[in-house]
Motif scaffolding. Structure first.
Motif, PDB file in Angstrom:
ATOM      1  N   UNK A 248       2.571  10.409   4.154  1.00  0.00           N
ATOM      2  CA  UNK A 248       3.614   9.669   3.441  1.00  0.00           C
ATOM      3  C   UNK A 248       3.024   8.443   2.736  1.00  0.00           C
ATOM      4  N   UNK A 249       3.783   7.909   1.780  1.00  0.00           N
ATOM      5  CA  UNK A 249       3.363   6.711   1.054  1.00  0.00           C
ATOM      6  C   UNK A 249       3.593   5.489   1.921  1.00  0.00           C
ATOM      7  N   UNK A 250       2.564   4.650   2.040  1.00  0.00           N
ATOM      8  CA  UNK A 250       2.563   3.506   2.938  1.00  0.00           C
ATOM      9  C   UNK A 250       2.392   2.225   2.134  1.00  0.00           C
ATOM     10  N   UNK A 251       3.315   1.293   2.292  1.00  0.00           N
ATOM     11  CA  UNK A 251       3.217   0.015   1.592  1.00  0.00           C
ATOM     12  C   UNK A 251       2.137  -0.842   2.244  1.00  0.00           C
ATOM     13  N   UNK A 252       1.286  -1.453   1.411  1.00  0.00           N
ATOM     14  CA  UNK A 252       0.204  -2.287   1.946  1.00  0.00           C
ATOM     15  C   UNK A 252       0.249  -3.720   1.421  1.00  0.00           C
ATOM     16  N   UNK A 253       1.030  -3.981   0.358  1.00  0.00           N
ATOM     17  CA  UNK A 253       1.065  -5.345  -0.162  1.00  0.00           C
ATOM     18  C   UNK A 253       1.724  -5.409  -1.519  1.00  0.00           C
ATOM     19  N   UNK A 254       1.509  -6.534  -2.229  1.00  0.00           N
ATOM     20  CA  UNK A 254       2.079  -6.781  -3.549  1.00  0.00           C
ATOM     21  C   UNK A 254       0.980  -6.781  -4.610  1.00  0.00           C
ATOM     22  N   UNK A 255       1.354  -6.343  -5.809  1.00  0.00           N
ATOM     23  CA  UNK A 255       0.398  -6.337  -6.910  1.00  0.00           C
ATOM     24  C   UNK A 255      -0.142  -7.730  -7.200  1.00  0.00           C
TER      25      UNK A 255
END
Length: 415
Positions: free
Chosen positions: A53-60
């Motif tokens: 699955x797609x995992x959030x790691x931070x902000x651009x």
């Protein structure tokens, strides 16, 4: 793929019974307690969820400029996220392919990633570009020792990675959330980088469930800091796309431009494109298994959950504001005023999360029932259960095939 079979207690009957958690909220039951507490189930969950699955790691905006990088980890995998010279965002393992030293820590700006142990150097794309004193190593080719990379996709200013290079894109499965977040323009929102992550002693799903639970709002948080967002005004979408990667609820407020602080009113500039309807409600959105949003008219709290065991997870928590809000000379004072109120609410939530994890480990913990105000919990189940069941079915078929091949070999040997 996990390298050992599931414990026998997680059998076909167990996974079939999960259907009861994904049923309509009026009929659904909570997930079995073992889904929150069992180490074997967490190992299974890595394959069912985190590996694909797609995992959030931070902000651009954490890596605005070429050479910027930051590090993180999830399910025990150390990662480094970079912006290369072409301004592309790259995600890769931060484990040196020489002796497994971590090549980067924290965040910063660099022309290359230099392993401090033996000075192997990697480009911001993960390519091995220097390996001192390896000229006498037979058959050594730098191309064979690049840092493993992941898929990257950005949504609403957030960076997502996927370990599965064959995974379908994320964006097309977030149309429902795009519609309700459009006027907040989160890609352009600004906020300070979160400081040190929290490390909590409860399962990541316990945190997810609490973050989007309207049922407890006027009960656990009863008082002037929260009563203007009554649980009775919780609203859920009539239906979500079948393949949605996220879900949400809205919650009406008793007055416009409500916010969690002693004034009960927005302290920061209101996001400028909001409609009257949006200025009279709050929005709570989840993108399992890593991103949770609490959206009000003047700020957005984001929580990036990074599971590391059955009973623990890391949390990166930050706040986003409308462009220009941070230039206000009184910005820090407004933050201080807001956080003094929000911290009381957060403390109540964290205590409940901790005690829920304790309760889930009891012999008397059961599969409970839901109120209509807990539909968000059922929607999380509806996202989880098919992934659990599909993975179990695939593992069972693989095990059966392997058993058949072994049986065939035994027959040949016997003959």
């Amino acid at each position: 793929m996990i390298n050992k079979p599931l414990h026998p207690k997680f059998d076909a009957e167990f996974f079939a019974a999960l259907d009861r958690s994904a049923a309509h909220v009026s009929q659904a039951e909570t997930l079995p307690p073992a889904c929150y507490t069992d180490a074997d189930f967490f190992e299974f969950e890595k394959e069912a969820l985190f590996n694909h699955e797609w995992l959030c790691v931070g902000r651009e905006d954490w890596i605005r400029n070429p050479g910027d990088y930051f590090t993180t980890s999830i399910v025990g995998e150390p990662l480094v996220i970079t912006r290369n010279a072409k301004r592309e965002i790259k995600a890769m393992s931060s484990v040196c392919q020489h002796r497994a030293m971590v090549v980067a820590e924290g965040f910063g700006n660099a022309r290359a990633l230099l392993c401090p142990y033996h000075h192997w150097a990697y480009s911001l794309d993960g390519e091995l570009i220097a390996a001192p004193a390896m000229e006498e190593t037979e058959g050594f080719d730098k191309k064979d020792f690049c840092l493993p990379t992941m898929q990257v996709e950005c949504w609403q200013g957030f960076i997502f990675i996927n370990f599965d290079h064959a995974a379908a894109p994320l964006g097309p499965r977030l149309t429902a959330l795009d519609a309700v977040l459009e006027n907040f323009d989160l890609k352009s929102a600004e906020g300070p980088r979160p400081e040190q992550p929290f490390h909590f002693q409860w399962n990541w799903k316990v945190m997810f469930e609490n973050n989007n639970d309207g049922y407890h709002a006027n009960r656990l948080h009863h008082g002037p800091l929260h009563d203007f967002v009554p649980s009775s005004l919780a609203r859920f979408p009539t239906e979500l796309p079948e393949n949605t990667a996220g879900y949400y609820r809205t919650n009406g407020t008793l007055h416009a431009d409500a916010a969690f602080n002693p004034t009960q009113r927005a302290l920061f500039p209101v996001f400028p494109k909001l409609t009257d309807e949006e200025r009279n409600r709050m929005l709570f959105a989840n993108l399992p298994p890593t991103l949770s949003l609490v959206v009000s008219v003047d700020s957005v709290i984001f929580m990036i959950l990074r599971a590391d065991s059955a009973g623990t997870h890391y949390l990166d928590q930050g706040v986003l504001y409308a462009p220009g809000a941070m230039k206000d000379p009184l910005f820090e004072k407004r933050v201080e005023m807001s956080m003094s109120a929000v911290s009381d609410i957060i403390a109540q939530d964290l205590h409940v999360d901790e005690m829920v994890q304790v309760g889930l480990q009891s012999r008397y913990a059961v599969r409970g029932r839901y109120s209509w105000q807990e539909r968000a919990q059922q929607e999380l189940n509806a996202w989880l259960v098919p992934r659990y069941q599909t993975t179990y079915q695939r593992m069972s078929e693989t095990a059966a095939s392997a058993k058949g091949r072994l049986a065939a070999i035994d027959v040949v040997v016997a003959d």
